[in-house]
Design an enzyme around this catalytic site. Structure first.
Site, PDB file in Angstrom:
ATOM      1  N   SER A  90     -24.579  16.815  19.651  1.00 59.68           N
ATOM      2  CA  SER A  90     -23.977  16.083  18.537  1.00 59.68           C
ATOM      3  C   SER A  90     -22.802  15.274  19.074  1.00 59.68           C
ATOM      4  O   SER A  90     -22.262  15.594  20.129  1.00 59.68           O
ATOM      5  CB  SER A  90     -23.487  17.048  17.464  1.00 59.68           C
ATOM      6  OG  SER A  90     -22.405  17.799  17.968  1.00 59.68           O
ATOM      7  N   MET A 103      -8.737   4.287   8.943  1.00 57.72           N
ATOM      8  CA  MET A 103      -8.001   3.059   8.620  1.00 57.72           C
ATOM      9  C   MET A 103      -7.379   2.447   9.880  1.00 57.72           C
ATOM     10  O   MET A 103      -7.121   3.131  10.861  1.00 57.72           O
ATOM     11  CB  MET A 103      -6.953   3.341   7.553  1.00 57.72           C
ATOM     12  CG  MET A 103      -7.596   3.375   6.169  1.00 57.72           C
ATOM     13  SD  MET A 103      -6.398   3.366   4.837  1.00 57.72           S
ATOM     14  CE  MET A 103      -7.499   3.146   3.436  1.00 57.72           C
ATOM     15  N   GLY A 122       0.834  -1.211   0.000  1.00 54.37           N
ATOM     16  CA  GLY A 122       0.000   0.000   0.000  1.00 54.37           C
ATOM     17  C   GLY A 122       0.855   1.242   0.000  1.00 54.37           C
ATOM     18  O   GLY A 122       1.882   1.280   0.675  1.00 54.37           O
ATOM     19  N   ASP A 158       5.037  -4.913   6.073  1.00 52.82           N
ATOM     20  CA  ASP A 158       5.587  -6.211   6.490  1.00 52.82           C
ATOM     21  C   ASP A 158       5.596  -7.254   5.370  1.00 52.82           C
ATOM     22  O   ASP A 158       6.497  -8.089   5.313  1.00 52.82           O
ATOM     23  CB  ASP A 158       4.903  -6.740   7.762  1.00 52.82           C
ATOM     24  CG  ASP A 158       3.393  -6.766   7.652  1.00 52.82           C
ATOM     25  OD1 ASP A 158       2.860  -6.360   6.598  1.00 52.82           O
ATOM     26  OD2 ASP A 158       2.748  -7.202   8.615  1.00 52.82           O
ATOM     27  N   ARG A 184      -6.840  -1.871  10.332  1.00 49.82           N
ATOM     28  CA  ARG A 184      -7.525  -3.162  10.378  1.00 49.82           C
ATOM     29  C   ARG A 184      -7.103  -3.946  11.619  1.00 49.82           C
ATOM     30  O   ARG A 184      -7.910  -4.600  12.249  1.00 49.82           O
ATOM     31  CB  ARG A 184      -7.184  -3.953   9.106  1.00 49.82           C
ATOM     32  CG  ARG A 184      -8.346  -4.774   8.613  1.00 49.82           C
ATOM     33  CD  ARG A 184      -8.102  -5.294   7.218  1.00 49.82           C
ATOM     34  NE  ARG A 184      -8.066  -4.248   6.220  1.00 49.82           N
ATOM     35  CZ  ARG A 184      -7.221  -4.214   5.182  1.00 49.82           C
ATOM     36  NH1 ARG A 184      -6.336  -5.157   5.022  1.00 49.82           N
ATOM     37  NH2 ARG A 184      -7.273  -3.239   4.308  1.00 49.82           N
ATOM     38  N   ALA A 241     -13.135  13.390  19.838  1.00 48.33           N
ATOM     39  CA  ALA A 241     -14.261  12.458  19.649  1.00 48.33           C
ATOM     40  C   ALA A 241     -14.862  12.046  20.991  1.00 48.33           C
ATOM     41  O   ALA A 241     -14.171  12.004  22.009  1.00 48.33           O
ATOM     42  CB  ALA A 241     -13.774  11.219  18.898  1.00 48.33           C
ATOM     43  N   GLU A 242     -16.144  11.742  20.964  1.00 47.25           N
ATOM     44  CA  GLU A 242     -16.834  11.321  22.193  1.00 47.25           C
ATOM     45  C   GLU A 242     -16.496   9.871  22.552  1.00 47.25           C
ATOM     46  O   GLU A 242     -16.415   9.511  23.723  1.00 47.25           O
ATOM     47  CB  GLU A 242     -18.354  11.464  22.036  1.00 47.25           C
ATOM     48  CG  GLU A 242     -18.873  12.857  22.325  1.00 47.25           C
ATOM     49  CD  GLU A 242     -18.367  13.897  21.344  1.00 47.25           C
ATOM     50  OE1 GLU A 242     -18.230  13.581  20.154  1.00 47.25           O
ATOM     51  OE2 GLU A 242     -18.082  15.027  21.793  1.00 47.25           O
ATOM     52  N   THR A 251       4.159   2.821   5.566  1.00 47.26           N
ATOM     53  CA  THR A 251       2.763   2.392   5.712  1.00 47.26           C
ATOM     54  C   THR A 251       2.076   3.330   6.698  1.00 47.26           C
ATOM     55  O   THR A 251       2.682   3.715   7.705  1.00 47.26           O
ATOM     56  CB  THR A 251       2.659   0.922   6.187  1.00 47.26           C
ATOM     57  OG1 THR A 251       1.319   0.667   6.574  1.00 47.26           O
ATOM     58  CG2 THR A 251       3.560   0.607   7.354  1.00 47.26           C
ATOM     59  N   ASP A 280       2.198   0.129  12.210  1.00 40.91           N
ATOM     60  CA  ASP A 280       2.033  -1.167  12.884  1.00 40.91           C
ATOM     61  C   ASP A 280       3.276  -2.052  12.771  1.00 40.91           C
ATOM     62  O   ASP A 280       3.182  -3.269  12.875  1.00 40.91           O
ATOM     63  CB  ASP A 280       0.810  -1.899  12.302  1.00 40.91           C
ATOM     64  CG  ASP A 280       0.924  -2.135  10.796  1.00 40.91           C
ATOM     65  OD1 ASP A 280       1.843  -1.582  10.173  1.00 40.91           O
ATOM     66  OD2 ASP A 280       0.085  -2.878  10.257  1.00 40.91           O
ATOM     67  N   HIS A 286      -9.678   5.828   1.420  1.00 36.62           N
ATOM     68  CA  HIS A 286      -8.355   6.010   0.803  1.00 36.62           C
ATOM     69  C   HIS A 286      -7.820   7.430   0.847  1.00 36.62           C
ATOM     70  O   HIS A 286      -6.638   7.642   0.580  1.00 36.62           O
ATOM     71  CB  HIS A 286      -8.383   5.499  -0.636  1.00 36.62           C
ATOM     72  CG  HIS A 286      -8.348   4.006  -0.696  1.00 36.62           C
ATOM     73  ND1 HIS A 286      -9.455   3.239  -0.498  1.00 36.62           N
ATOM     74  CD2 HIS A 286      -7.318   3.145  -0.872  1.00 36.62           C
ATOM     75  CE1 HIS A 286      -9.117   1.963  -0.567  1.00 36.62           C
ATOM     76  NE2 HIS A 286      -7.828   1.873  -0.790  1.00 36.62           N
ATOM     77  N   CYS A 292       2.526  -8.076  -5.878  1.00 34.89           N
ATOM     78  CA  CYS A 292       3.045  -8.929  -6.953  1.00 34.89           C
ATOM     79  C   CYS A 292       2.994 -10.404  -6.548  1.00 34.89           C
ATOM     80  O   CYS A 292       3.778 -10.842  -5.704  1.00 34.89           O
ATOM     81  CB  CYS A 292       4.481  -8.491  -7.259  1.00 34.89           C
ATOM     82  SG  CYS A 292       5.332  -9.568  -8.413  1.00 34.89           S
TER      83      CYS A 292
HETATM   84  P1  ATP Z   1       0.812  -2.797   3.482  1.00 31.55           P
HETATM   85  O1  ATP Z   1       1.173  -2.826   4.940  1.00 31.55           O
HETATM   86  O2  ATP Z   1       0.480  -1.448   3.010  1.00 31.55           O
HETATM   87  O3  ATP Z   1      -0.203  -3.844   3.089  1.00 31.55           O
HETATM   88  P2  ATP Z   1       2.828  -4.601   2.582  1.00 31.55           P
HETATM   89  O4  ATP Z   1       4.250  -4.412   2.207  1.00 31.55           O
HETATM   90  O5  ATP Z   1       2.564  -5.410   3.819  1.00 31.55           O
HETATM   91  O6  ATP Z   1       2.169  -3.169   2.675  1.00 31.55           O
HETATM   92  P3  ATP Z   1       1.773  -6.717   0.912  1.00 31.55           P
HETATM   93  O7  ATP Z   1       0.822  -6.659  -0.214  1.00 31.55           O
HETATM   94  O8  ATP Z   1       1.460  -7.582   2.077  1.00 31.55           O
HETATM   95  O9  ATP Z   1       2.027  -5.208   1.349  1.00 31.55           O
HETATM   96  O10 ATP Z   1       3.202  -7.196   0.325  1.00 31.55           O
HETATM   97  C1  ATP Z   1       3.776  -6.539  -0.781  1.00 31.55           C
HETATM   98  C2  ATP Z   1       4.398  -7.553  -1.704  1.00 31.55           C
HETATM   99  O11 ATP Z   1       5.450  -8.249  -1.033  1.00 31.55           O
HETATM  100  C3  ATP Z   1       3.450  -8.653  -2.166  1.00 31.55           C
HETATM  101  O12 ATP Z   1       2.615  -8.242  -3.223  1.00 31.55           O
HETATM  102  C4  ATP Z   1       4.447  -9.721  -2.613  1.00 31.55           C
HETATM  103  O13 ATP Z   1       4.958  -9.423  -3.891  1.00 31.55           O
HETATM  104  C5  ATP Z   1       5.577  -9.554  -1.595  1.00 31.55           C
HETATM  105  N1  ATP Z   1       5.442 -10.581  -0.534  1.00 31.55           N
HETATM  106  C6  ATP Z   1       4.630 -10.565   0.525  1.00 31.55           C
HETATM  107  N2  ATP Z   1       4.750 -11.704   1.251  1.00 31.55           N
HETATM  108  C7  ATP Z   1       5.654 -12.477   0.605  1.00 31.55           C
HETATM  109  C8  ATP Z   1       6.208 -13.785   0.808  1.00 31.55           C
HETATM  110  N3  ATP Z   1       5.858 -14.530   1.856  1.00 31.55           N
HETATM  111  N4  ATP Z   1       7.113 -14.227  -0.082  1.00 31.55           N
HETATM  112  C9  ATP Z   1       7.489 -13.502  -1.133  1.00 31.55           C
HETATM  113  N5  ATP Z   1       6.998 -12.271  -1.400  1.00 31.55           N
HETATM  114  C10 ATP Z   1       6.105 -11.761  -0.554  1.00 31.55           C
END
Ligand code: ATP
Length: 328
Positions: A220, A174, A15, A107, A176, A191-192, A130, A134, A258, A77
Site C-alpha cells: 500500500s 491544502m 480564511g 496577506d 495552493r 508518505a511514500e 492562516t 506562507d 476544509h 469584503c
Molecule cells: P487567506 O490567506 O486565508 O486567503 P487573506 O487575508 O489573504 O486570507 P483575502 O480574501 O485575500 O484573505 O483578503 C481578505 C480581505 O482583505 C478581502 O476580502 C478584502 O476585503 C481585503 N483586501 C484584500 N486585498 C485588498 C486590497 N488590495 N485593497 C483593499 N482591501 C483588500
C-alpha cells in the site's frame, strides 16, 4: 509606552484558522491589562463598513482559547476594496472613538490594512492567521501547527484502510502556492511520495517511483499532494493517469479539504496566539503601525506589512531531501 491608545479594535478576516479565537482573547486581555477599551468587529472588513461592533472585556473571551474558528466570524469584503467603502469604514471607526486596529488574517487582509493606512493614517497592526504558513516575517503563522496535526492524523487513518486493502491513496492537503503542509504532514505521516507546488517531479518519475516501491515489497502507499501541485491538473487526474499506467495498484483519492481549517488549536498555536496578541497591542501603544507581529527564531518580531505581503515563504529544501531519503 505612549498613552494615545484609548480604544483598540480587533477583527478576523480572510480564511479562518485555528488559533484566531485565542488571538482575539489575547488582544482583549492585553487591552484590559493596560486599561484600554477593546472592540470586536464582526465579519472582518464587512463589520467595519456596517459598524457591527461589540465591546469586549476580559470576561467576554472566557472559554474561547480552545475553540476553532473565530467567534467574531470572518468574511471576504469586496466593498473594502473601493475608496468609498474604506471611507465608510474610517467614518465608523472615528465615530466609535477607535484609535487603532489589530487585523488577524492573511496577506489580503494586510494589503487592505496598508491601503487603509495610506489613505487615512489609521494605525494598523497585523497578526498572521492562516493555515498555509506562507507569510514572510514569521517562523509560523497562526493555525499552521493545528492544520499540520489534523492532516497527519487524517493521513494515519487513511493509511489503516490503504494497508488493509492494499491500496494506493492520493491524499490532497491544502497549499495552493506553497507546500509547507504537504511536506511536513507527508514526512510526519510517512508518505511514500510528497508532491508540492515548488517542485515538479514529473508524472513519469512518480509512476516509476511507485513501481519501484511496489517491487520492493510495499503493498500500500500514500502520496500526499498539495492542492497547488503542478504535475496534474488535479489529484483526480493524477489518479486516472496512475490507474492507466500502473495496473497493479488499486488507486483511491481523498481530499482533506476544509477539515484542515477547523478544530481545537494545538498548544503551540494557543501560545503563539497569546504572544502575538500581547505584542500587537503593545506595539500599537508604542505608536507603531503597519507592522505584522511574528516570531523569528522564536523571538517576537515586527515585520513591515509591505514586506510581509511580498512573495511567499520558501519551502525548506532540507525537508525535500529528508523526504527523499525517508521514502527509499
Ligand atoms: P487567506 O490567506 O486565508 O486567503 P487573506 O487575508 O489573504 O486570507 P483575502 O480574501 O485575500 O484573505 O483578503 C481578505 C480581505 O482583505 C478581502 O476580502 C478584502 O476585503 C481585503 N483586501 C484584500 N486585498 C485588498 C486590497 N488590495 N485593497 C483593499 N482591501 C483588500
Amino acid at each position: 509606552m505612549i498613552d494615545k491608545m484609548k480604544k483598540i479594535a480587533v477583527l478576523t478576516s480572510g480564511g479562518d484558522a485555528p488559533g484566531m479565537n485565542a488571538a482575539i482573547r489575547s488582544v482583549v486581555r492585553t487591552c484590559a491589562y493596560y486599561k484600554i477599551d477593546c472592540v470586536g468587529v464582526y465579519r472582518g472588513y464587512d463589520g467595519l463598513l456596517d459598524a457591527d461592533f461589540v465591546a469586549l472585556d476580559a470576561r467576554s473571551v472566557r472559554g474561547v482559547i480552545n475553540k476553532g474558528g473565530t467567534f467574531l466570524k470572518s468574511a471576504r469584503c469586496k466593498r473594502f476594496m473601493t475608496p468609498e467603502g474604506r471611507k465608510i469604514a474610517y467614518d465608523n471607526l472615528t465615530k466609535a472613538g477607535i484609535d487603532g486596529i489589530v487585523l488577524i488574517g492573511g496577506d489580503g487582509t494586510f494589503t487592505g490594512g496598508l491601503v487603509f493606512n495610506s489613505e487615512y493614517g489609521f494605525p494598523v497592526m497585523g497578526i498572521p492567521g492562516t493555515i498555509d504558513n506562507d507569510i514572510n516575517g514569521t517562523d509560523r503563522t497562526l493555525g499552521y501547527d493545528t492544520a499540520l496535526n489534523t492532516a497527519v492524523e487524517a493521513i494515519d487513518k487513511i493509511r489503516d484502510t490503504a494497508h488493509s486493502h492494499d491500496r494506493l491513496f492520493f491524499v490532497e492537503v491544502m497549499g495552493r502556492d506553497v507546500g509547507h503542509i504537504a511536506i511536513n504532514a507527508g514526512i510526519g505521516a510517512g508518505a511514500e511520495e510528497i508532491l508540492v507546488p515548488e517542485e515538479d517531479m514529473g508524472i513519469d518519475r512518480l509512476v516509476e517511483s511507485l513501481e519501484r516501491s511496489k517491487k520492493s515489497g510495499k503493498t500500500s502507499s500514500i502520496v500526499v499532494v498539495a492542492e497547488g501541485d503542478k504535475i496534474g491538473k488535479s489529484v483526480f487526474e493524477l489518479k486516472d493517469y496512475v490507474d492507466e499506467n500502473l495496473e497493479e495498484y488499486d488507486v483511491r483519492v481523498s481530499v482533506l479539504g476544509h477539515m484542515q481549517r477547523g478544530g481545537s488549536p494545538t498548544c503551540y498555536d494557543r501560545v503563539l496566539a497569546s504572544r502575538m496578541g500581547v505584542k500587537a497591542v503593545e506595539s500599537l501603544m508604542e505608536g507603531k503601525s503597519n507592522y505584522m507581529v511574528g516570531t523569528i527564531h522564536d523571538k517576537m518580531s515586527l515585520t513591515p506589512l509591505e514586506e510581509a505581503i511580498k512573495g511567499k515563504t520558501k519551502l525548506n529544501k532540507e525537508l525535500i531531501r529528508v523526504s527523499d531519503i525517508m521514502t527509499t
